[in-house]
Structure formats: structure tokens, C-alpha cells
Design a protein around this motif. Structure first.
Motif, PDB file in Angstrom:
ATOM      1  N   HIS A   1      73.837 -15.379  15.364  1.00  0.00           N
ATOM      2  CA  HIS A   1      74.064 -16.595  14.574  1.00  0.00           C
ATOM      3  C   HIS A   1      75.061 -16.298  13.458  1.00  0.00           C
ATOM      4  N   LEU A   2      76.279 -16.833  13.597  1.00  0.00           N
ATOM      5  CA  LEU A   2      77.314 -16.727  12.566  1.00  0.00           C
ATOM      6  C   LEU A   2      77.447 -18.062  11.851  1.00  0.00           C
ATOM      7  N   SER A   3      77.935 -18.012  10.617  1.00  0.00           N
ATOM      8  CA  SER A   3      78.146 -19.261   9.892  1.00  0.00           C
ATOM      9  C   SER A   3      79.164 -19.069   8.783  1.00  0.00           C
ATOM     10  N   ASP A   4      79.759 -20.188   8.379  1.00  0.00           N
ATOM     11  CA  ASP A   4      80.610 -20.244   7.182  1.00  0.00           C
ATOM     12  C   ASP A   4      81.690 -19.165   7.198  1.00  0.00           C
ATOM     13  N   THR A   5      82.539 -19.241   8.234  1.00  0.00           N
ATOM     14  CA  THR A   5      83.632 -18.272   8.355  1.00  0.00           C
ATOM     15  C   THR A   5      84.749 -18.552   7.357  1.00  0.00           C
ATOM     16  N   HIS A   6      84.948 -19.810   6.977  1.00  0.00           N
ATOM     17  CA  HIS A   6      85.925 -20.216   5.952  1.00  0.00           C
ATOM     18  C   HIS A   6      87.304 -19.609   6.195  1.00  0.00           C
ATOM     19  N   LEU A   7      87.822 -19.847   7.387  1.00  0.00           N
ATOM     20  CA  LEU A   7      89.119 -19.303   7.764  1.00  0.00           C
ATOM     21  C   LEU A   7      90.248 -20.049   7.064  1.00  0.00           C
ATOM     22  N   CYS A   8      91.211 -19.290   6.584  1.00  0.00           N
ATOM     23  CA  CYS A   8      92.349 -19.860   5.851  1.00  0.00           C
ATOM     24  C   CYS A   8      93.580 -19.923   6.745  1.00  0.00           C
ATOM     25  N   ALA A   9      94.564 -20.693   6.309  1.00  0.00           N
ATOM     26  CA  ALA A   9      95.844 -20.755   7.013  1.00  0.00           C
ATOM     27  C   ALA A   9      96.469 -19.364   7.048  1.00  0.00           C
ATOM     28  N   GLU A  10      97.306 -19.147   8.048  1.00  0.00           N
ATOM     29  CA  GLU A  10      97.893 -17.827   8.258  1.00  0.00           C
ATOM     30  C   GLU A  10      98.598 -17.331   7.001  1.00  0.00           C
ATOM     31  N   GLY A  11      98.307 -16.080   6.655  1.00  0.00           N
ATOM     32  CA  GLY A  11      98.938 -15.458   5.490  1.00  0.00           C
ATOM     33  C   GLY A  11      98.225 -15.683   4.181  1.00  0.00           C
ATOM     34  N   LYS A  12      97.147 -16.484   4.191  1.00  0.00           N
ATOM     35  CA  LYS A  12      96.414 -16.766   2.955  1.00  0.00           C
ATOM     36  C   LYS A  12      95.062 -16.065   2.966  1.00  0.00           C
ATOM     37  N   LEU A  13      94.612 -15.664   1.770  1.00  0.00           N
ATOM     38  CA  LEU A  13      93.312 -15.030   1.600  1.00  0.00           C
ATOM     39  C   LEU A  13      92.343 -16.010   0.954  1.00  0.00           C
ATOM     40  N   LEU A  14      91.104 -15.967   1.381  1.00  0.00           N
ATOM     41  CA  LEU A  14      90.069 -16.819   0.810  1.00  0.00           C
ATOM     42  C   LEU A  14      89.806 -16.396  -0.628  1.00  0.00           C
ATOM     43  N   HIS A  15      89.903 -17.355  -1.550  1.00  0.00           N
ATOM     44  CA  HIS A  15      89.737 -17.091  -2.986  1.00  0.00           C
ATOM     45  C   HIS A  15      90.679 -15.986  -3.463  1.00  0.00           C
ATOM     46  N   GLY A  16      91.792 -15.804  -2.749  1.00  0.00           N
ATOM     47  CA  GLY A  16      92.809 -14.845  -3.157  1.00  0.00           C
ATOM     48  C   GLY A  16      92.495 -13.400  -2.875  1.00  0.00           C
ATOM     49  N   THR A  17      91.293 -13.108  -2.324  1.00  0.00           N
ATOM     50  CA  THR A  17      90.898 -11.702  -2.153  1.00  0.00           C
ATOM     51  C   THR A  17      90.289 -11.379  -0.790  1.00  0.00           C
ATOM     52  N   ILE A  18      89.796 -12.380  -0.052  1.00  0.00           N
ATOM     53  CA  ILE A  18      89.005 -12.120   1.154  1.00  0.00           C
ATOM     54  C   ILE A  18      89.799 -12.491   2.405  1.00  0.00           C
TER      55      ILE A  18
ATOM     56  N   PHE B   1      66.162 -21.807  10.343  1.00  0.00           N
ATOM     57  CA  PHE B   1      66.752 -20.491  10.108  1.00  0.00           C
ATOM     58  C   PHE B   1      68.141 -20.687   9.524  1.00  0.00           C
ATOM     59  N   MET B   2      68.328 -20.255   8.270  1.00  0.00           N
ATOM     60  CA  MET B   2      69.608 -20.384   7.586  1.00  0.00           C
ATOM     61  C   MET B   2      70.333 -19.043   7.621  1.00  0.00           C
ATOM     62  N   ALA B   3      71.524 -19.022   8.203  1.00  0.00           N
ATOM     63  CA  ALA B   3      72.280 -17.782   8.350  1.00  0.00           C
ATOM     64  C   ALA B   3      73.049 -17.454   7.078  1.00  0.00           C
ATOM     65  N   PRO B   4      73.210 -16.169   6.789  1.00  0.00           N
ATOM     66  CA  PRO B   4      74.182 -15.790   5.762  1.00  0.00           C
ATOM     67  C   PRO B   4      75.585 -16.023   6.301  1.00  0.00           C
ATOM     68  N   ALA B   5      76.576 -15.875   5.448  1.00  0.00           N
ATOM     69  CA  ALA B   5      77.959 -16.175   5.830  1.00  0.00           C
ATOM     70  C   ALA B   5      78.712 -14.915   6.218  1.00  0.00           C
ATOM     71  N   THR B   6      79.662 -15.068   7.157  1.00  0.00           N
ATOM     72  CA  THR B   6      80.551 -13.944   7.456  1.00  0.00           C
ATOM     73  C   THR B   6      81.633 -13.802   6.398  1.00  0.00           C
ATOM     74  N   SER B   7      81.920 -14.877   5.646  1.00  0.00           N
ATOM     75  CA  SER B   7      83.015 -14.857   4.674  1.00  0.00           C
ATOM     76  C   SER B   7      82.584 -14.208   3.357  1.00  0.00           C
ATOM     77  N   TYR B   8      81.578 -14.774   2.712  1.00  0.00           N
ATOM     78  CA  TYR B   8      81.026 -14.223   1.473  1.00  0.00           C
ATOM     79  C   TYR B   8      79.657 -14.851   1.252  1.00  0.00           C
TER      80      TYR B   8
END
Length: 286
Positions: free
Chosen positions: A8-25, A211-218
Motif C-alpha cells: 500500500h503506497l500513498s501520497d507520492t506527490h510527484l512534481c513536474a520534471e526537474g522540480k523538487l518537492l518543497h525544494g528538497t525532496i 488502514f491509513m498508509a504513510p507517504a512515500t514522499s514525506y
């Protein structure tokens, strides 16, 4: 019947190519690492409960191709539903290619994994914190559940139909959980799998396990006075083991990077211990 492994994966929060999530991830790297880690558990199915994109980023075509690649590598379906960061109909026909049928919305799907029925619901709420199950979906779900599945059913949706424990997340779940509970009463549904809160958790909706999954992103820091990002190793998924009598659920950390030597491991262990000190303490860690 054999035990089924559900990753069970959740909340991947994928960004546009070349960008980092919150500037760091690097959310793409974290998703790939989680999918590679899933191989260790020989999954019978992988489920993704929403927020595939971050803030509506145009990533869904690329994400669908990545899921198709890993379906071949893992040898099992990857089933996805949208979250509040995914624009309407962005989780479309390119996803869920092993579906048996489709409901009133394109992200409503039915899959069957060795007798276990998995039903995807679209709780919507794009650019909103709360989600909602509309009347057409609820009627469709009610009709499906009139016929039980051999191993019972699991429901996938983004918004939890239970309240968050963290005050900062209060009021951000499903807006009409009582409508869902009414339909699930007396049905073969064994559990609801969801995400959204960026924290692992278990609850009950009038007797149905949630069942609430943690996130793969943060993931959020339980000790913080408000919602903040955790450190660079804070990437997780859940493993559910489903047999005839029970469902067992465990959060699994995702390993990042290459193998560390003993000194590096010891240093990380010390830092991890310090990171667990409550936020009100005078001692802080960097």
C-alpha cells in the motif's frame, strides 16, 4: 487459500520534471525506491491511494508509464485512485489496465486478486482538504456489494472516513463517512485503505477497519507543534497480509541510497534517537 501480500503506497506527490518537492525532496526517486523495495515482499498487488501529483502537476502520463513498467517487474497489478492533488479524470484509462469494470467515474474500478475484490473510489476534493463520495458512486458501490467476493472486498480511497489524531489534520478526511458506513454495514468489505494524512494509522468506521498508509514522499512529525516535513529518510509504505481469518498491517521504511559503512550507520542511529526528542525540549537536532 494462500496469504495475499498487498503493498500500500500513498501520497507520492510527484512534481513536474526537474522540480523538487518543497525544494528538497526528489519524489520520483522516492517512489521508484518504494516500488523497488516492494519486490522484497513479493506482492500480489500494489495499491496507490492518491495524491499521485503534487498540486496538480502534469505528471500523470509519466506516472502511468512508470506503474506499467513496475507491473512487469513485480508481476502484479498496480491499482491507483486519485487524491485532492490530482485533477479530475487525471487518473484515467492509462492507469488500472487490469480492471474488470469501471464505475460512474473513470477512477472507479473493480479488480479481483485471487478471489479478493478491490474496489477503487474517487473521493475527489481537488484543491480542497476534504473529500466526498457522490450519490452515483455510492449507488454503484451498493450494487457491487450485493454479490460477495470469495475472499471479501477491500475499498481504496484517498480521504480517510475517520478523524485524524493530529489537531492540524482535523476536518480533512471524508466529509460524508456516515453514507459510506450505511452501505458497508453487513457487506463483505474487510477494510478501507486510504492515505492523505501522511501518517500510518488504523481506525474503524462502525466496525469496518480503516488502514491509513504513510507517504512515500514525506511524513509529518508527531512531535512538532504544527505540520512540518520530516527528515530525508522519512519515506514509507504499508504491507498488508490478507488471509481467510485476518488482515495484518505493518508500515515499512524505504531505504534510500547505497549501503552505509558501520560508522555511518552508528552516526545515523544517534541522530535518529535525538530526532525523537519532543519539540518543547531545549535540545534540538539539525
Amino acid at each position: 487459500m494462500k496469504t495475499l501480500n498487498v503493498v500500500h503506497l500513498s501520497d507520492t506527490h510527484l512534481c513536474a520534471e526537474g522540480k523538487l518537492l518543497h525544494g528538497t525532496i526528489d519524489a520520483w526517486a522516492r517512489l521508484r525506491a518504494a516500488l523497488h523495495a516492494a519486490k522484497h515482499f513479493t506482492p500480489d498487488v500494489v495499491v496507490v491511494t492518491g495524491d499521485i501529483a503534487d498540486r496538480g502537476a502534469p505528471v500523470h502520463e509519466r506516472a502511468a508509464k512508470l506503474f506499467a513498467k513496475f507491473e512487469n517487474e513485480l508481476g502484479c497489478p498496480i491499482i491507483a485512485v486519485p487524491g485532492n492533488h490530482d485533477p479530475q479524470e487525471s487518473v484515467n484509462e492509462a492507469f488500472n489496465t487490469f480492471r474488470l469494470s469501471t464505475g460512474p467515474h473513470i477512477a472507479n474500478t473493480v479488480h479481483e486478486i485471487d478471489g479478493l475484490r478491490i474496489i477503487g473510489l474517487d473521493s475527489g476534493g481537488y484543491r480542497e482538504a476534504r473529500g466526498w463520495l457522490d450519490a452515483p458512486q455510492l449507488r454503484w458501490l451498493s450494487s457491487l456489494l450485493t454479490q460477495p467476493a470469495p475472499r471479501g472486498s477491500l475499498i481504496l480511497m484517498h480521504h480517510p472516513p475517520v478523524e485524524a489524531m493530529a489537531a492540524e489534520l482535523s476536518g480533512r478526511g471524508l466529509a460524508n463517512p456516515e453514507d459510506l458506513a450505511l452501505i458497508l454495514s453487513g457487506s463483505d468489505v474487510r477494510g478501507i485503505l486510504c492515505g492523505h494524512f501522511h501518517q500510518a494509522g488504523v481506525g474503524q468506521l462502525k466496525g469496518t477497519n480503516v488502514f491509513m498508509a504513510p507517504a512515500t514522499s514525506y511524513n509529518t512529525n508527531a512531535y512538532a507543534p504544527q505540520e512540518i516535513l520530516n527528515g530525508p529518510e522519512s519515506s514509507w509504505f504499508s504491507l498488508l497480509q490478507v488471509d481467510a481469518q485476518s488482515i495484518r498491517n505493518s508500515p515499512i521504511p524505504v531505504r534510500h541510497g547505497t549501503r552505509k559503512n558501520k560508522n555511518q550507520i552508528a552516526s545515523k542511529t544517534t541522530n535518529a534517537t535525538r530526532a525523537r526528542i519532543p519539540a518543547h525540549s531545549r535540545e534540538t537536532s539539525s
